[in-house]
Design a protein around this motif. Structure first.
Motif, PDB file in Angstrom:
ATOM      1  N   GLY A 159       0.822  -1.197   0.000  1.00 17.93           N
ATOM      2  CA  GLY A 159       0.000   0.000   0.000  1.00 17.93           C
ATOM      3  C   GLY A 159       0.860   1.252   0.000  1.00 17.93           C
ATOM      4  O   GLY A 159       2.028   1.228   0.386  1.00 17.93           O
ATOM      5  N   SER A 160       0.268   2.373  -0.410  1.00 24.06           N
ATOM      6  CA  SER A 160       1.032   3.618  -0.543  1.00 24.06           C
ATOM      7  C   SER A 160       1.449   4.210   0.796  1.00 24.06           C
ATOM      8  O   SER A 160       2.259   5.132   0.833  1.00 24.06           O
ATOM      9  CB  SER A 160       0.208   4.650  -1.315  1.00 24.06           C
ATOM     10  N   THR A 161       0.905   3.697   1.889  1.00 21.32           N
ATOM     11  CA  THR A 161       1.270   4.237   3.205  1.00 21.32           C
ATOM     12  C   THR A 161       2.453   3.501   3.835  1.00 21.32           C
ATOM     13  O   THR A 161       2.909   3.892   4.906  1.00 21.32           O
ATOM     14  CB  THR A 161       0.077   4.134   4.174  1.00 21.32           C
ATOM     15  N   SER A 185       1.200  11.102   1.890  1.00 20.18           N
ATOM     16  CA  SER A 185       2.526  10.802   2.428  1.00 20.18           C
ATOM     17  C   SER A 185       2.547   9.381   2.955  1.00 20.18           C
ATOM     18  O   SER A 185       1.559   8.893   3.509  1.00 20.18           O
ATOM     19  CB  SER A 185       2.874  11.779   3.559  1.00 20.18           C
ATOM     20  N   ALA A 186       3.677   8.699   2.760  1.00 18.34           N
ATOM     21  CA  ALA A 186       3.861   7.355   3.316  1.00 18.34           C
ATOM     22  C   ALA A 186       4.346   7.518   4.750  1.00 18.34           C
ATOM     23  O   ALA A 186       5.537   7.664   5.014  1.00 18.34           O
ATOM     24  CB  ALA A 186       4.868   6.570   2.489  1.00 18.34           C
ATOM     25  N   GLY A 187       3.388   7.512   5.665  1.00 16.79           N
ATOM     26  CA  GLY A 187       3.735   7.814   7.052  1.00 16.79           C
ATOM     27  C   GLY A 187       4.253   9.235   7.140  1.00 16.79           C
ATOM     28  O   GLY A 187       3.614  10.179   6.688  1.00 16.79           O
ATOM     29  N   LYS A 188       5.449   9.412   7.696  1.00 15.98           N
ATOM     30  CA  LYS A 188       6.093  10.728   7.771  1.00 15.98           C
ATOM     31  C   LYS A 188       7.262  10.837   6.796  1.00 15.98           C
ATOM     32  O   LYS A 188       8.072  11.762   6.878  1.00 15.98           O
ATOM     33  CB  LYS A 188       6.584  10.974   9.197  1.00 15.98           C
ATOM     34  N   GLU A 189       7.322   9.878   5.834  1.00 12.62           N
ATOM     35  CA  GLU A 189       8.475   9.782   4.949  1.00 12.62           C
ATOM     36  C   GLU A 189       8.357  10.617   3.680  1.00 12.62           C
ATOM     37  O   GLU A 189       9.332  10.791   2.959  1.00 12.62           O
ATOM     38  CB  GLU A 189       8.712   8.314   4.567  1.00 12.62           C
ATOM     39  N   ARG A 558      -4.717  17.364   3.581  1.00  9.53           N
ATOM     40  CA  ARG A 558      -5.562  17.039   4.724  1.00  9.53           C
ATOM     41  C   ARG A 558      -6.201  15.664   4.544  1.00  9.53           C
ATOM     42  O   ARG A 558      -6.374  15.185   3.430  1.00  9.53           O
ATOM     43  CB  ARG A 558      -6.652  18.095   4.912  1.00  9.53           C
ATOM     44  N   LYS A 559      -6.562  15.066   5.689  1.00  5.71           N
ATOM     45  CA  LYS A 559      -7.208  13.759   5.647  1.00  5.71           C
ATOM     46  C   LYS A 559      -8.515  13.853   4.872  1.00  5.71           C
ATOM     47  O   LYS A 559      -8.841  12.989   4.063  1.00  5.71           O
ATOM     48  CB  LYS A 559      -7.459  13.265   7.073  1.00  5.71           C
TER      49      LYS A 559
END
Length: 637
Positions: A159-161, A185-189, A558-559
């Motif tokens: 998955g993209s996260t 964003s993939a997490g905070k990366e 934003r989410k």
């Protein structure tokens, strides 16, 4: 050397030589036509792959084997075969030019579903692939749902996260499906696509493919990727003038009939044809789908940069008829969310907030003279109330068949919400009998009162007292995914730390309601979903400034990126809120409008002779006493 040993040695050398042999000089198309079989799980036409069914995919697939191309972008509607393009690329890599593949999906769940429904059947039904990918039932095979091992490489789905999957081992091939649905964003990366691209740095022969249906103009990742390449469109030749043009929605013409079945609109489409934008000649669907066609690049220089990009809609699909697309369009009219799906997945077009919101002058000009408090067509009344520290604002809204509404009364009651007299004045509005021209009338069937602000407990207490009037407190929540209405919850009424009682609270997805209101305001013809307003002082320019006080704004990152914001110069939004609450009250009430229509006609003496004589003979029943909150009231009720 004994004869058996010599045979084994020869066989071993042959096997080694075969592994060292360069791949066949095949394109992806040639490989697919030679080796690929479509599976029944994922294809309406299982059996050998035939590129003639999707001629527009030939060049898209074959540019994968062009040594000058490192990046392929495909923007595509549904039902045009974009997933089969990805599958053929994966099969070709596994069989002809092996290397490790990272296949990124919006979520891990999407990756698992794709693996089970598309990758696994393709491997099973294509003999050359079945030999190279170990059977999943064998021990320690390297064949799992999210990972497939084959000689020379590994296919990994994620998955993209998942930052750890996107930023670790070197990868030669990166594929991305439904790019516009990826996480920001993939997490905070950081950006998932950039993380995946970083894994290809060490490969001189790396390839990247990203595919997606388009989404929102200006916020579409695949749109931006498309602009970096050759920007090619699939264009069909006009049988009359010979010019090549892309078949687009704006050039499709049709006629349709509408009938109401079981209270719902049913459409039938006929006389569908295409107007050539070059010569204006008329052609039928079958002629345009058989016509010669080709890719034409708007930016040929993109090839020199190593990127080819393609844009394709569903009007050329062999599996999506023009009639089916038109029906989806007709069924989406009046719903922004449904219409966006049609634009993205059928028309293959980006959805754009086209500013269809009306202005105050236009709405003032739409006002009409009501012959009485209630115009013909109103079957039910609801009320929405907004609570402020110094006043209550409310609107009585009339409802008819198919979402047609009438503004009945807009009012302001000055005074603090903890003042009993303020609520008594609200009672006057919701207990009032609003009458038709013939004197018959209706009372308000349900009232929603906002408990937001500094007087939540006072609102709860007053609504509990008015349960018999169907007055309920409500609490609004933002977010596009929240349902407009949900079953009520029992809430405590607490004063100074002491629980004094309970009441029922409805929780509303106010964003959904605002979108419905704006969609309905855009309807220009009286009838389904049209909004009527009286030519009176309570529906003045000030009212419409409040009703049109907000619009949707896209907030990238934003989410929930779509946010309702106040329009500059429209600071008061109470009129939008009260209409939202009144509309939600009607949704929660969910009345049987056909029954109300029959009852209203009966009490007004307008029922047809046919319907009267068709009633079975029976003894007259005692007249039922009318309660204060009956839906219908007036003489004889």
């Amino acid at each position: 050397m004994s004869k058996p040993v010599r045979k084994q040695t020869i066989a071993l050398f042959r096997k080694i030589a075969k592994e060292l042999m360069p791949p066949d000089d095949l394109t992806v198309t040639e490989w697919a036509e030679k080796n690929r079989r479509l599976s029944s799980e994922s294809s309406a036409e299982p059996g050998p792959w035939r590129t003639e069914r999707t001629p527009y995919l030939r060049e898209v697939m074959d540019c994968f084997t062009d040594p000058k191309i490192r990046h392929i972008v495909m923007v595509a509607a549904s039902q045009v075969g974009k997933s089969e393009f990805l599958n053929n690329v994966i099969g070709y890599i596994m069989d002809e030019d092996p290397g490790s593949i990272l296949f990124v999906h919006p979520t891990t769940i999407d990756g698992k579903d794709y693996s089970k429904l598309r990758i696994a059947p393709m491997i099973r039904d294509s003999p050359t692939l079945e030999k190279k990918v170990a059977a999943p039932k064998s021990r320690d095979t390297g064949n799992t749902i999210l990972q497939k091992t084959y000689p020379g490489g590994i296919l990994t789905l994620c998955g993209s996260t998942e930052a750890h999957s996107l930023a670790s081992k070197p990868i030669r091939y990166v594929l991305g499906d439904e790019r516009d649905r990826w996480a920001v964003s993939a997490g905070k990366e950081g950006d998932p696509w950039d993380l995946a691209m970083a894994r290809q740095t060490t490969f001189y022969n790396a390839k990247a493919v990203e595919v997606s249906t388009p989404t929102i103009k200006g916020a579409s990742a695949i749109e931006k990727a498309y602009a970096t390449g050759t920007m090619e469109r699939w264009k069909s030749q006009c049988p009359h003038c010979g010019e090549y043009n892309e078949i687009r929605w704006k050039d499709i013409r049709f006629e349709y009939d509408t009938e109401v079945v079981a209270g719902a609109k049913v459409y039938s489409v006929n006389d569908i044809y295409y107007i050539c934008p070059s010569c204006g000649a008329v052609s039928l669907e079958r002629d345009m789908k058989r016509a010669p066609a080709k890719w034409e690049a708007e930016n040929p220089k993109g090839y020199e940069n190593g990127t080819r990009s393609f844009w394709l809609n569903a009007f050329v699909s062999q599996w999506a008829s023009w009639e089916s697309i038109i029906l989806k369009y007709l069924q989406a009219i009046g719903s922004t969310k449904k219409m966006q799906v049609v634009y993205n997945t059928c028309f293959g077009e980006l959805w754009e907030d086209r500013g269809d919101i009306q202005d105050e002058d236009t709405m003032m000009a739409r006002r009409e003279e009501y012959k009485a408090e209630l115009p013909e067509g109103v079957l039910c009344l609801t009320c929405g109330v907004d609570t402020q520290d110094d006043r209550l604002e409310y609107e009585i809204l009339g409802h008819g068949h198919f979402g047609e509404t009438w503004g009945i009364k807009k009012g302001v009651i000055l005074g603090r919400p903890d003042d009993e007299t303020v609520w008594e004045r609200l009672d006057e509005a919701i207990d009032h009998v609003y009458r038709f021209e013939d004197g018959k009338g209706l009372r308000v069937s349900m009232t929603f009162v906002d408990e937001g602000g500094h007087f939540a407990m006072e609102v709860r207490s007053q609504c509990a007292k008015r349960l018999g009037k169907r007055a309920f407190c409500i609490k609004g929540f933002s977010g596009q995914d929240r349902p407009y209405t949900a079953p009520p919850k029992k809430m405590k009424i607490v004063f100074r730390g002491t629980t004094t009682g309970t009441c029922w609270q409805y929780q509303l997805g106010v964003d959904s309601g605002k979108q419905i209101i704006m969609d309905n305001l855009a309807v220009q013809t009286p009838g389904p979903k049209y909004c009527h307003f009286p030519k009176r002082d309570d529906y003045s320019t000030t009212y419409f400034q409040g009703l049109l006080s907000e619009h949707l704004v896209y907030k990238e990152g934003r989410k929930n990126p779509w946010q309702w914001e106040k329009i500059p110069g429209h600071e008061r939004n109470e009129n939008l809120d009260v209409r939202n609450y009144a509309l939600a009250a009607f949704k929660a009430l969910a009345p049987d409008l056909d029954l109300l229509d029959r009852r209203l006609k009966a009490t007004r003496g307008t029922a047809s002779e046919t319907s009267q004589t068709a009633q079975p003979k029976s003894k007259p029943k005692p007249r039922k006493k009318v309660r204060k909150n009956d839906l219908l009231t007036g003489d004889g009720w």
